[in-house]
Design an enzyme around this catalytic site. Structure first.
Site, PDB file in Angstrom:
ATOM      1  N   SER A  73      16.089  -4.008  21.625  1.00 13.28           N
ATOM      2  CA  SER A  73      17.152  -4.148  22.102  1.00 13.28           C
ATOM      3  C   SER A  73      16.580  -6.229  21.991  1.00 13.28           C
ATOM      4  O   SER A  73      16.059  -6.429  22.861  1.00 13.28           O
ATOM      5  CB  SER A  73      17.199  -4.176  23.523  1.00 13.28           C
ATOM      6  OG  SER A  73      17.965  -4.965  23.824  1.00 13.28           O
TER       7      SER A  73
ATOM      8  N   HIS B 138      19.387  -2.993  18.233  1.00 16.36           N
ATOM      9  CA  HIS B 138      20.239  -2.598  19.305  1.00 16.36           C
ATOM     10  C   HIS B 138      21.188  -4.276  20.341  1.00 16.36           C
ATOM     11  O   HIS B 138      20.084  -4.586  20.461  1.00 16.36           O
ATOM     12  CB  HIS B 138      19.570  -1.651  20.121  1.00 16.36           C
ATOM     13  CG  HIS B 138      20.624  -1.354  22.302  1.00 16.36           C
ATOM     14  ND1 HIS B 138      21.139  -0.004  21.950  1.00 16.36           N
ATOM     15  CD2 HIS B 138      20.665  -2.156  22.856  1.00 16.36           C
ATOM     16  CE1 HIS B 138      21.352   0.294  22.958  1.00 16.36           C
ATOM     17  NE2 HIS B 138      21.497  -1.358  23.803  1.00 16.36           N
TER      18      HIS B 138
ATOM     19  N   ASP C 296      23.371  -5.917  22.406  1.00 13.07           N
ATOM     20  CA  ASP C 296      23.978  -5.779  23.605  1.00 13.07           C
ATOM     21  C   ASP C 296      25.340  -6.536  24.269  1.00 13.07           C
ATOM     22  O   ASP C 296      25.346  -8.231  24.329  1.00 13.07           O
ATOM     23  CB  ASP C 296      22.691  -6.098  25.204  1.00 13.07           C
ATOM     24  CG  ASP C 296      22.246  -4.864  25.287  1.00 13.07           C
ATOM     25  OD1 ASP C 296      22.791  -3.919  25.657  1.00 13.07           O
ATOM     26  OD2 ASP C 296      20.678  -5.166  25.145  1.00 13.07           O
TER      27      ASP C 296
ATOM     28  N   MET D 218      28.117  -7.900  26.571  1.00 14.92           N
ATOM     29  CA  MET D 218      28.351  -7.816  28.208  1.00 14.92           C
ATOM     30  C   MET D 218      29.653  -8.659  28.350  1.00 14.92           C
ATOM     31  O   MET D 218      29.516 -10.037  28.070  1.00 14.92           O
ATOM     32  CB  MET D 218      27.315  -8.187  28.643  1.00 14.92           C
ATOM     33  CG  MET D 218      26.132  -7.618  28.553  1.00 14.92           C
ATOM     34  SD  MET D 218      24.745  -7.752  29.848  1.00 14.92           S
ATOM     35  CE  MET D 218      23.702  -6.584  28.893  1.00 14.92           C
TER      36      MET D 218
ATOM     37  N   HIS E   2      26.204  -2.417  21.266  1.00 13.64           N
ATOM     38  CA  HIS E   2      26.683  -0.763  22.833  1.00 13.64           C
ATOM     39  C   HIS E   2      27.377  -2.130  23.958  1.00 13.64           C
ATOM     40  O   HIS E   2      27.565  -3.521  24.487  1.00 13.64           O
ATOM     41  CB  HIS E   2      24.943  -1.168  23.693  1.00 13.64           C
ATOM     42  CG  HIS E   2      25.177  -0.912  25.290  1.00 13.64           C
ATOM     43  ND1 HIS E   2      24.194  -0.819  26.156  1.00 13.64           N
ATOM     44  CD2 HIS E   2      25.962  -0.405  25.903  1.00 13.64           C
ATOM     45  CE1 HIS E   2      24.551  -0.561  26.698  1.00 13.64           C
ATOM     46  NE2 HIS E   2      25.588   0.277  26.973  1.00 13.64           N
TER      47      HIS E   2
ATOM     48  N   MET F 274      28.943  -3.261  26.771  1.00 17.36           N
ATOM     49  CA  MET F 274      29.284  -3.173  28.200  1.00 17.36           C
ATOM     50  C   MET F 274      30.669  -4.382  28.495  1.00 17.36           C
ATOM     51  O   MET F 274      30.306  -5.593  28.837  1.00 17.36           O
ATOM     52  CB  MET F 274      28.084  -3.883  28.979  1.00 17.36           C
ATOM     53  CG  MET F 274      27.097  -2.646  28.681  1.00 17.36           C
ATOM     54  SD  MET F 274      24.982  -3.144  29.168  1.00 17.36           S
ATOM     55  CE  MET F 274      24.766  -4.447  27.151  1.00 17.36           C
TER      56      MET F 274
ATOM     57  N   MET G 165      21.747   5.348  30.363  1.00 15.41           N
ATOM     58  CA  MET G 165      21.665   4.524  30.807  1.00 15.41           C
ATOM     59  C   MET G 165      19.974   5.230  32.033  1.00 15.41           C
ATOM     60  O   MET G 165      20.873   6.056  32.841  1.00 15.41           O
ATOM     61  CB  MET G 165      22.412   3.157  31.314  1.00 15.41           C
ATOM     62  CG  MET G 165      23.471   3.408  30.370  1.00 15.41           C
ATOM     63  SD  MET G 165      22.954   1.875  29.200  1.00 15.41           S
ATOM     64  CE  MET G 165      21.938   0.452  30.064  1.00 15.41           C
TER      65      MET G 165
ATOM     66  N   GLY H  27      23.512  -4.734  32.149  1.00 14.46           N
ATOM     67  CA  GLY H  27      23.118  -5.565  32.932  1.00 14.46           C
ATOM     68  C   GLY H  27      22.113  -6.840  31.950  1.00 14.46           C
ATOM     69  O   GLY H  27      22.263  -8.151  31.892  1.00 14.46           O
TER      70      GLY H  27
ATOM     71  N   GLY I 161      17.791  -6.724  30.688  1.00 18.22           N
ATOM     72  CA  GLY I 161      16.498  -7.125  30.980  1.00 18.22           C
ATOM     73  C   GLY I 161      15.533  -6.812  31.722  1.00 18.22           C
ATOM     74  O   GLY I 161      16.336  -7.627  32.739  1.00 18.22           O
ATOM     75  N   GLY I 162      14.588  -5.866  31.496  1.00 17.87           N
ATOM     76  CA  GLY I 162      13.441  -5.788  32.374  1.00 17.87           C
ATOM     77  C   GLY I 162      13.998  -5.555  33.460  1.00 17.87           C
ATOM     78  O   GLY I 162      12.989  -5.879  34.674  1.00 17.87           O
TER      79      GLY I 162
ATOM     80  N   ASP J  85      18.255   4.147  27.395  1.00 12.27           N
ATOM     81  CA  ASP J  85      18.635   2.235  27.631  1.00 12.27           C
ATOM     82  C   ASP J  85      17.932   1.603  28.633  1.00 12.27           C
ATOM     83  O   ASP J  85      18.754   2.650  29.614  1.00 12.27           O
ATOM     84  CB  ASP J  85      19.721   2.036  26.622  1.00 12.27           C
ATOM     85  CG  ASP J  85      20.139   0.644  26.583  1.00 12.27           C
ATOM     86  OD1 ASP J  85      18.935   0.095  27.321  1.00 12.27           O
ATOM     87  OD2 ASP J  85      21.299  -0.046  26.151  1.00 12.27           O
ATOM     88  N   GLY J  86      16.999   1.011  29.137  1.00 11.59           N
ATOM     89  CA  GLY J  86      16.516   0.539  30.324  1.00 11.59           C
ATOM     90  C   GLY J  86      15.098   0.871  30.644  1.00 11.59           C
ATOM     91  O   GLY J  86      14.514   2.248  31.012  1.00 11.59           O
ATOM     92  N   GLY J  87      14.187   0.152  30.568  1.00 13.33           N
ATOM     93  CA  GLY J  87      12.661  -0.106  31.644  1.00 13.33           C
ATOM     94  C   GLY J  87      12.463   1.045  30.590  1.00 13.33           C
ATOM     95  O   GLY J  87      10.954   1.424  31.167  1.00 13.33           O
TER      96      GLY J  87
ATOM     97  N   GLY K  74      13.376  -3.431  24.951  1.00 19.45           N
ATOM     98  CA  GLY K  74      14.211  -4.781  25.099  1.00 19.45           C
ATOM     99  C   GLY K  74      12.611  -5.513  25.536  1.00 19.45           C
ATOM    100  O   GLY K  74      11.623  -6.035  24.383  1.00 19.45           O
TER     101      GLY K  74
HETATM  102  C1  DX5 Z   1      20.958  -3.616  29.596  1.00 24.32           C
HETATM  103  C2  DX5 Z   1      20.904  -3.494  27.876  1.00 24.32           C
HETATM  104  C3  DX5 Z   1      19.792  -3.185  27.864  1.00 24.32           C
HETATM  105  C4  DX5 Z   1      18.163  -3.515  28.027  1.00 24.32           C
HETATM  106  C5  DX5 Z   1      17.043  -3.485  27.992  1.00 24.32           C
HETATM  107  O1  DX5 Z   1      21.719  -3.473  29.998  1.00 24.32           O
HETATM  108  O2  DX5 Z   1      21.437  -2.733  27.936  1.00 24.32           O
HETATM  109  O3  DX5 Z   1      20.073  -3.056  26.173  1.00 24.32           O
HETATM  110  O4  DX5 Z   1      18.258  -5.070  27.158  1.00 24.32           O
HETATM  111  O5  DX5 Z   1      16.288  -4.006  29.103  1.00 24.32           O
HETATM  112  P1  DX5 Z   1      14.442  -3.757  28.455  1.00 24.32           P
HETATM  113  O6  DX5 Z   1      14.380  -2.585  27.829  1.00 24.32           O
HETATM  114  O7  DX5 Z   1      14.405  -3.985  28.701  1.00 24.32           O
HETATM  115  O8  DX5 Z   1      15.198  -2.229  30.039  1.00 24.32           O
HETATM  116 ZN    ZN Z   2      21.589  -1.722  25.681  1.00 28.41          ZN
END
Ligand code: DX5
Ligand code: ZN
Length: 223
Positions: A9, A34, A36, A38, A67, A69, A140, A145, A147-148, A178-180, A200
């Site tokens: 991502s 990927h 994102d 938003m 993706h 959102m 998810m 919303g 990253g990180g 997706d996420g963490g 990400g």
């Molecule tokens: C968060 C996004 C993710 C994000 C993942 O809402 O949908 O795709 O970029 O980032 P990491 O890998 O840092 O959680």
């Molecule tokens: Zn995503």
């Protein structure tokens, strides 16, 4: 057997050198990119829209996974589909789609692959009626919303349940997470049943993103 795939991502990448970021992903031959999108409404953050997606599309040959959102994503399927190629996918959130099967059909009719994302609190029951229209289920593992954020470990069970549902249904549906996701937990996430791993900040905040991608790829190959 589902192929393990890495989907970086670019949310936390340095957008002042987007071209270099895309060249890096191309050089590393990652499986998917990927993106994102938003809207500051469904999620608290705002990122980019169809114009940037199309710019990315024109500058990379890898498949894209968009993706969404955003609220009322059906309003934007047409414009995003024009920004994409046929092997790309659009993922909508079940929480934003009161007429989910209709929205998925719009994606299918536009020639793209389909995906549905579920927030951590959303049960898998919400998508059981649309399995025949799906290429990807996106679990998810953070509240979307940013990253990180930290991986919500109770989601491991949900990933396994999603894989069980897909196996029982007997259709070729990828489970994307997706996420963490990071180099330390990627094996657990994969073993739970996910075959597409979105990563990400672990990549783009690493000292050397290229080495991190290659390390993750090596790990995914032997799993
Ligand atoms: C968060 C996004 C993710 C994000 C993942 O809402 O949908 O795709 O970029 O980032 P990491 O890998 O840092 O959680
Ligand atoms: Zn995503």
């Amino acid at each position: 057997m589902f192929k393990n795939k890495l989907a970086p991502s670019i949310l936390n990448a340095d957008f002042s050198c987007l071209k270099e970021v895309l060249l890096l992903l191309e050089r590393c031959k990652v499986d998917l990119v990927h993106l994102d999108v938003m809207d500051g409404n469904f999620v608290p953050n705002i990122t980019f829209g169809p114009k940037i997606v199309n710019t990315i599309r024109k500058n990379i040959s890898l498949p894209l996974s968009v993706h969404l959102m955003i609220e009322k994503p059906e309003r934007y399927i047409e414009v995003f589909s024009k920004a994409l190629f046929t092997r790309d996918s659009i993922i909508v959130h079940v929480e934003t789609c009161p007429h989910l099967d209709k929205t998925l059909q719009m994606i299918i009719d536009s020639g793209l692959k389909t995906g549905v994302a579920l927030n951590p609190a959303t049960p898998l029951e919400m998508i059981k009626h649309v399995l025949d229209k799906l290429n990807v289920i996106l679990i998810m593992t953070v509240n979307p919303g940013f990253g990180g954020q930290q991986f919500i470990t109770t989601m491991i069970k949900k990933i396994t349940q999603a894989r069980e549902i897909v196996n029982k249904f007997g259709k070729n549906i990828d489970i994307q997470v997706d996420g963490g996701v990071n180099i330390k937990n990627i094996e657990t996430v994969n073993k739970a049943g996910a075959n597409i791993l979105v990563v990400g900040s672990e990549i783009f905040e690493a000292e050397n993103p290229e080495n991190m991608i290659r390390d993750i790829q090596k790990k995914l190959q032997i799993l």
